[in-house]
Write a protein that holds these residues in place. Sequence first.
Motif, PDB file in Angstrom:
ATOM      1  N   GLY A  72     -10.046   4.433 -10.966  1.00  0.00           N
ATOM      2  CA  GLY A  72     -10.343   3.045 -10.635  1.00  0.00           C
ATOM      3  C   GLY A  72     -11.146   2.370 -11.749  1.00  0.00           C
ATOM      4  O   GLY A  72     -11.087   1.147 -11.911  1.00  0.00           O
ATOM      5  N   ARG A  75      -8.758   0.354 -13.787  1.00  0.00           N
ATOM      6  CA  ARG A  75      -7.899  -0.570 -13.054  1.00  0.00           C
ATOM      7  C   ARG A  75      -7.650  -1.834 -13.899  1.00  0.00           C
ATOM      8  O   ARG A  75      -8.580  -2.423 -14.445  1.00  0.00           O
ATOM      9  CB  ARG A  75      -8.616  -0.975 -11.771  1.00  0.00           C
ATOM     10  CG  ARG A  75      -7.770  -1.733 -10.780  1.00  0.00           C
ATOM     11  CD  ARG A  75      -8.609  -2.555  -9.829  1.00  0.00           C
ATOM     12  NE  ARG A  75      -9.722  -1.883  -9.188  1.00  0.00           N
ATOM     13  CZ  ARG A  75      -9.639  -1.156  -8.080  1.00  0.00           C
ATOM     14  NH1 ARG A  75      -8.484  -0.990  -7.481  1.00  0.00           N
ATOM     15  NH2 ARG A  75     -10.713  -0.576  -7.578  1.00  0.00           N
ATOM     16  N   ASN A  76      -6.399  -2.197 -14.015  1.00  0.00           N
ATOM     17  CA  ASN A  76      -6.004  -3.424 -14.725  1.00  0.00           C
ATOM     18  C   ASN A  76      -6.457  -3.445 -16.193  1.00  0.00           C
ATOM     19  O   ASN A  76      -6.614  -4.498 -16.800  1.00  0.00           O
ATOM     20  CB  ASN A  76      -6.531  -4.678 -13.996  1.00  0.00           C
ATOM     21  CG  ASN A  76      -6.020  -4.753 -12.572  1.00  0.00           C
ATOM     22  OD1 ASN A  76      -4.856  -4.421 -12.324  1.00  0.00           O
ATOM     23  ND2 ASN A  76      -6.841  -5.163 -11.640  1.00  0.00           N
ATOM     24  N   GLN A 273       4.388   3.333  -4.575  1.00  0.00           N
ATOM     25  CA  GLN A 273       4.001   2.198  -5.419  1.00  0.00           C
ATOM     26  C   GLN A 273       3.803   2.622  -6.864  1.00  0.00           C
ATOM     27  O   GLN A 273       4.242   1.931  -7.791  1.00  0.00           O
ATOM     28  CB  GLN A 273       2.743   1.527  -4.887  1.00  0.00           C
ATOM     29  CG  GLN A 273       2.408   0.254  -5.630  1.00  0.00           C
ATOM     30  CD  GLN A 273       1.769  -0.779  -4.736  1.00  0.00           C
ATOM     31  OE1 GLN A 273       2.407  -1.411  -3.905  1.00  0.00           O
ATOM     32  NE2 GLN A 273       0.485  -0.949  -4.883  1.00  0.00           N
ATOM     33  N   LYS A 277       5.770   1.215 -10.061  1.00  0.00           N
ATOM     34  CA  LYS A 277       5.055   0.524 -11.134  1.00  0.00           C
ATOM     35  C   LYS A 277       5.230   1.228 -12.473  1.00  0.00           C
ATOM     36  O   LYS A 277       5.343   0.576 -13.514  1.00  0.00           O
ATOM     37  CB  LYS A 277       3.577   0.392 -10.790  1.00  0.00           C
ATOM     38  CG  LYS A 277       2.788  -0.322 -11.875  1.00  0.00           C
ATOM     39  CD  LYS A 277       1.486  -0.849 -11.388  1.00  0.00           C
ATOM     40  CE  LYS A 277       0.765  -1.543 -12.520  1.00  0.00           C
ATOM     41  NZ  LYS A 277       0.313  -0.612 -13.561  1.00  0.00           N
ATOM     42  N   ASN A 305      -1.518   1.815 -10.156  1.00  0.00           N
ATOM     43  CA  ASN A 305      -1.048   1.427  -8.795  1.00  0.00           C
ATOM     44  C   ASN A 305      -1.121  -0.064  -8.518  1.00  0.00           C
ATOM     45  O   ASN A 305      -0.085  -0.583  -8.091  1.00  0.00           O
ATOM     46  CB  ASN A 305      -1.846   2.208  -7.734  1.00  0.00           C
ATOM     47  CG  ASN A 305      -1.315   1.952  -6.342  1.00  0.00           C
ATOM     48  OD1 ASN A 305      -1.072   0.817  -5.927  1.00  0.00           O
ATOM     49  ND2 ASN A 305      -1.099   3.002  -5.581  1.00  0.00           N
ATOM     50  N   ASN A 306      -2.176  -0.841  -8.681  1.00  0.00           N
ATOM     51  CA  ASN A 306      -3.513  -0.603  -9.157  1.00  0.00           C
ATOM     52  C   ASN A 306      -4.564  -0.751  -8.071  1.00  0.00           C
ATOM     53  O   ASN A 306      -5.545  -1.486  -8.238  1.00  0.00           O
ATOM     54  CB  ASN A 306      -3.855  -1.602 -10.264  1.00  0.00           C
ATOM     55  CG  ASN A 306      -2.967  -1.441 -11.506  1.00  0.00           C
ATOM     56  OD1 ASN A 306      -2.282  -0.470 -11.691  1.00  0.00           O
ATOM     57  ND2 ASN A 306      -2.996  -2.436 -12.363  1.00  0.00           N
ATOM     58  N   ASN A 307      -4.366  -0.093  -6.943  1.00  0.00           N
ATOM     59  CA  ASN A 307      -5.423  -0.071  -5.944  1.00  0.00           C
ATOM     60  C   ASN A 307      -5.306   1.232  -5.160  1.00  0.00           C
ATOM     61  O   ASN A 307      -4.437   2.063  -5.437  1.00  0.00           O
ATOM     62  CB  ASN A 307      -5.371  -1.312  -5.029  1.00  0.00           C
ATOM     63  CG  ASN A 307      -4.059  -1.422  -4.282  1.00  0.00           C
ATOM     64  OD1 ASN A 307      -3.457  -0.418  -3.907  1.00  0.00           O
ATOM     65  ND2 ASN A 307      -3.599  -2.637  -4.064  1.00  0.00           N
ATOM     66  N   ASP A 309      -4.926   1.297  -1.781  1.00  0.00           N
ATOM     67  CA  ASP A 309      -4.590   0.740  -0.473  1.00  0.00           C
ATOM     68  C   ASP A 309      -3.428   1.512   0.139  1.00  0.00           C
ATOM     69  O   ASP A 309      -2.266   1.312  -0.215  1.00  0.00           O
ATOM     70  CB  ASP A 309      -4.225  -0.742  -0.673  1.00  0.00           C
ATOM     71  CG  ASP A 309      -3.983  -1.461   0.631  1.00  0.00           C
ATOM     72  OD1 ASP A 309      -3.662  -0.808   1.644  1.00  0.00           O
ATOM     73  OD2 ASP A 309      -4.096  -2.698   0.645  1.00  0.00           O
TER      74      ASP A 309
ATOM     75  N   THR B 319       6.911  -4.728  -9.186  1.00  0.00           N
ATOM     76  CA  THR B 319       7.058  -3.270  -9.249  1.00  0.00           C
ATOM     77  C   THR B 319       8.485  -2.771  -9.000  1.00  0.00           C
ATOM     78  O   THR B 319       8.925  -1.809  -9.634  1.00  0.00           O
ATOM     79  CB  THR B 319       6.120  -2.592  -8.226  1.00  0.00           C
ATOM     80  OG1 THR B 319       6.371  -3.130  -6.935  1.00  0.00           O
ATOM     81  CG2 THR B 319       4.664  -2.814  -8.599  1.00  0.00           C
ATOM     82  N   LYS B 322      11.038  -2.576 -11.916  1.00  0.00           N
ATOM     83  CA  LYS B 322      10.683  -1.556 -12.907  1.00  0.00           C
ATOM     84  C   LYS B 322      11.385  -0.249 -12.557  1.00  0.00           C
ATOM     85  O   LYS B 322      11.977   0.417 -13.418  1.00  0.00           O
ATOM     86  CB  LYS B 322       9.165  -1.341 -12.926  1.00  0.00           C
ATOM     87  CG  LYS B 322       8.342  -2.500 -13.480  1.00  0.00           C
ATOM     88  CD  LYS B 322       6.847  -2.188 -13.346  1.00  0.00           C
ATOM     89  CE  LYS B 322       5.934  -3.099 -14.142  1.00  0.00           C
ATOM     90  NZ  LYS B 322       5.793  -4.460 -13.639  1.00  0.00           N
ATOM     91  N   TYR B 386      -1.366  -6.739  -8.792  1.00  0.00           N
ATOM     92  CA  TYR B 386      -1.357  -5.317  -8.427  1.00  0.00           C
ATOM     93  C   TYR B 386      -2.482  -4.873  -7.493  1.00  0.00           C
ATOM     94  O   TYR B 386      -2.344  -3.858  -6.818  1.00  0.00           O
ATOM     95  CB  TYR B 386      -1.427  -4.452  -9.696  1.00  0.00           C
ATOM     96  CG  TYR B 386      -0.265  -4.607 -10.638  1.00  0.00           C
ATOM     97  CD1 TYR B 386       1.038  -4.432 -10.188  1.00  0.00           C
ATOM     98  CD2 TYR B 386      -0.451  -4.926 -11.981  1.00  0.00           C
ATOM     99  CE1 TYR B 386       2.115  -4.565 -11.046  1.00  0.00           C
ATOM    100  CE2 TYR B 386       0.622  -5.059 -12.849  1.00  0.00           C
ATOM    101  CZ  TYR B 386       1.908  -4.881 -12.382  1.00  0.00           C
ATOM    102  OH  TYR B 386       2.973  -5.013 -13.225  1.00  0.00           O
TER     103      TYR B 386
END
Lengths: 431, 431
Positions: A72, A75-76, A273, A277, A305-307, A309, B319, B322, B386
């Motif tokens: 994390g 992330r991004n 996910q 991605k 992912n970018n989480n 969740d 996503t 991709k 994301y």
Amino acid sequence: MYDLLIKNIDVLSNDTTINHAAIAIQDGYIKFIFTNKQDIVKATAESTEVLDGKGQLAAPGLINTHTHIAMGLFRNYADDLELMDWLQNAIWPTEAKLNDHYVKYGTQLGIAEMLRSGTTTFSDMYFFMNTTAEEVKSSGIRAVLSRGLAGVSPTANQALVENADLYRTWHGFDNHRIKVLLGPHAPYTCPDDYMEKVIALSKEIGAGIHMHLSETKGEVENVIKATGKTPIAHMHDLGLFYNGALAAHCVHVTPEDMEIMAENNVAVAHNPQSNLKLASGIAPVPEMIAKGITVGLGTDGSASNNNADMLEEVRLAATLHKARLYDPKAIPAQAAWNMGTVEGAKALGYHDLGVLQEGYRADIVLYNADQVHWMPRYNDVAALAYSANSSDANTVIVNGKILMKDRELLTIDEEKLKAEIKNAQEFFGHL
Amino acid sequence: MYDLLIKNIDVLSNDTTINHAAIAIQDGYIKFIFTNKQDIVKATAESTEVLDGKGQLAAPGLINTHTHIAMGLFRNYADDLELMDWLQNAIWPTEAKLNDHYVKYGTQLGIAEMLRSGTTTFSDMYFFMNTTAEEVKSSGIRAVLSRGLAGVSPTANQALVENADLYRTWHGFDNHRIKVLLGPHAPYTCPDDYMEKVIALSKEIGAGIHMHLSETKGEVENVIKATGKTPIAHMHDLGLFYNGALAAHCVHVTPEDMEIMAENNVAVAHNPQSNLKLASGIAPVPEMIAKGITVGLGTDGSASNNNADMLEEVRLAATLHKARLYDPKAIPAQAAWNMGTVEGAKALGYHDLGVLQEGYRADIVLYNADQVHWMPRYNDVAALAYSANSSDANTVIVNGKILMKDRELLTIDEEKLKAEIKNAQEFFGHL
């Protein structure tokens, strides 16, 4: 007599909602689910703590079977790149700067995010794993931890020692709130002689296995080129599955691979996910389930992912395979929900987790269902799989302890955490 | 001098975040984005209302280019069924019981849900559309409305009259906060002679077209069987695209179809989640974009999604393609975000909407970015595409008016709405 009673609550138990019920929790387990008013009055008097669940739906906590939670931190940081470009030019140089301090707060960031989105268990593979275990201990979440093992790394043998130490120190902690697996990373980072060491260690100390397998087409092609066999067949022949395993991804598996997995109790962490991605593909999940393979869900790391969740993974699991197979029944809502809960629990070796039922572990999420996007309330499983938002998780209980109450985290200092993540951002800088 | 000033705000303007800015709004438009402190002090004194945006990110409101919003009434009513089973045995018998009263509250349910999840414009196709227009008017949201036209229905000709009346009554309302299109439903419900009436009416009153096209393999096969042409080619030959059109779905389009669409200004409403859930397939979106076709995003109705959460569609758009193309660059985060905002605006004929920029319409969402799942803040577009959660939408502004402030809806009585939806659930009952 009870440590905690949740009353005035609708309870999702398997596929049925029990309305106006009460859940009595003792020593980390669901002792009773009461529906009779007199029983509830009596239990209220006998409980140390009572929660009012009005307007909420109690459901089992989500189980994230595969992540690298401290990622994390990245992330991004870098997205929409070719895998090798991303790893070599963004992730690996940045990970080289990691230490216990940043893993501590990276882990805490992930745990905070997971609790806030209704996840109560996670299965992790990363470095500085003793630090992660300390954060799991203090936060109260449930976790299955593995030290990432890369045979090609200069620290390959040291990593084996660390994983063995992690197992001896933490496996079974707090009535198995923490478990430990060995974490051989992937076929492309673990040569055969290293895998033999991993298997020998597994047999020596009794630890299970968590490994990335058949994530990308390229990985499968390379293993076939080198060994004449798929990654699954090759690992099987090396003896890796002597006592089952947790295999992350399994995007590119053949029918023969699935036979091996079913016969050898190889459970799958499906990460829809991340697989989308990172352009890995779509795993043949209904096909694996049809073979009798246990399939849970995972988010993978929040850099890919970018989480964290898990409700997004449940939703993707429910919808993605329908379109791939042109079959609206490919994975029904209930099956996807089970993958996110009880099947994920089984994949992690918990056989009393993931369902709200007497005798099961008390890992419970209270969702605020009194919101427009839950209405009308025709079917709570469909609502969770298709309509709900992870932020609807209002109160989260793990092992019978309240870790988030009315959206407030009780075991994590969130303001300090945010300040530390800002510091980490300054430290790691930008590309 | 300004109606509203949002200050202490980070502003996502195209692909850049402008920190510590202020947005000055006048007559429904973004008049200035200030970054100079003195300018902001001066503008504060000159503004009728001032909002403090501390910790928040201002971004353009999401644009839902295709839905049947009142179908939220049937959310989670029946799922995971074959399309014709679902339509014939669940949806159509239930829709037969609809009237203005239920469409009023079904529409309000959808508008409440959309505002709460950061959507500021929706493009609708349904019945009782005058009632929907009244709800759009009173709620303050932006909408492009079309009366669903089914040539095979006994009310086919009456529906044309209603759509024409809708156009005359509402098109252009409140500086084009409401627009009206004609809504021929689909090739399989609109025979050629009916389509000719639709086209004639379009030319007579000047209304554009919103139609489902090439949603399923079966639809395409049937049209080819009947006419020797794909739905797109057939509609083109009928003259439907004489002035462009909004085509929903376009899952099964050929390269030749895409040429027709590009040449004739046929914009696409891509509904990835509905297409997955109804097992329709995955639309060739990067291919359409490469041809120069405008592609926006939509949720489709909440009976087939099962929510109106546009951020989920942005995430899927970013996503899904991709993995389908094994290309991590197929749709970058920025492209997916644009599809959910400015490209969707273009698809609906708005050329001053969907970007936070001076001279553009003031449809703005303030996201609470001071949360763990947004951290670290390396890239706000990636965070939105994301990582973010639609419930992070904290304050929503449409046409310069605040419709939700700190998660409270200002133009909808949500408690009354919830009570009405409970009544509707009793009325429509269960399967």
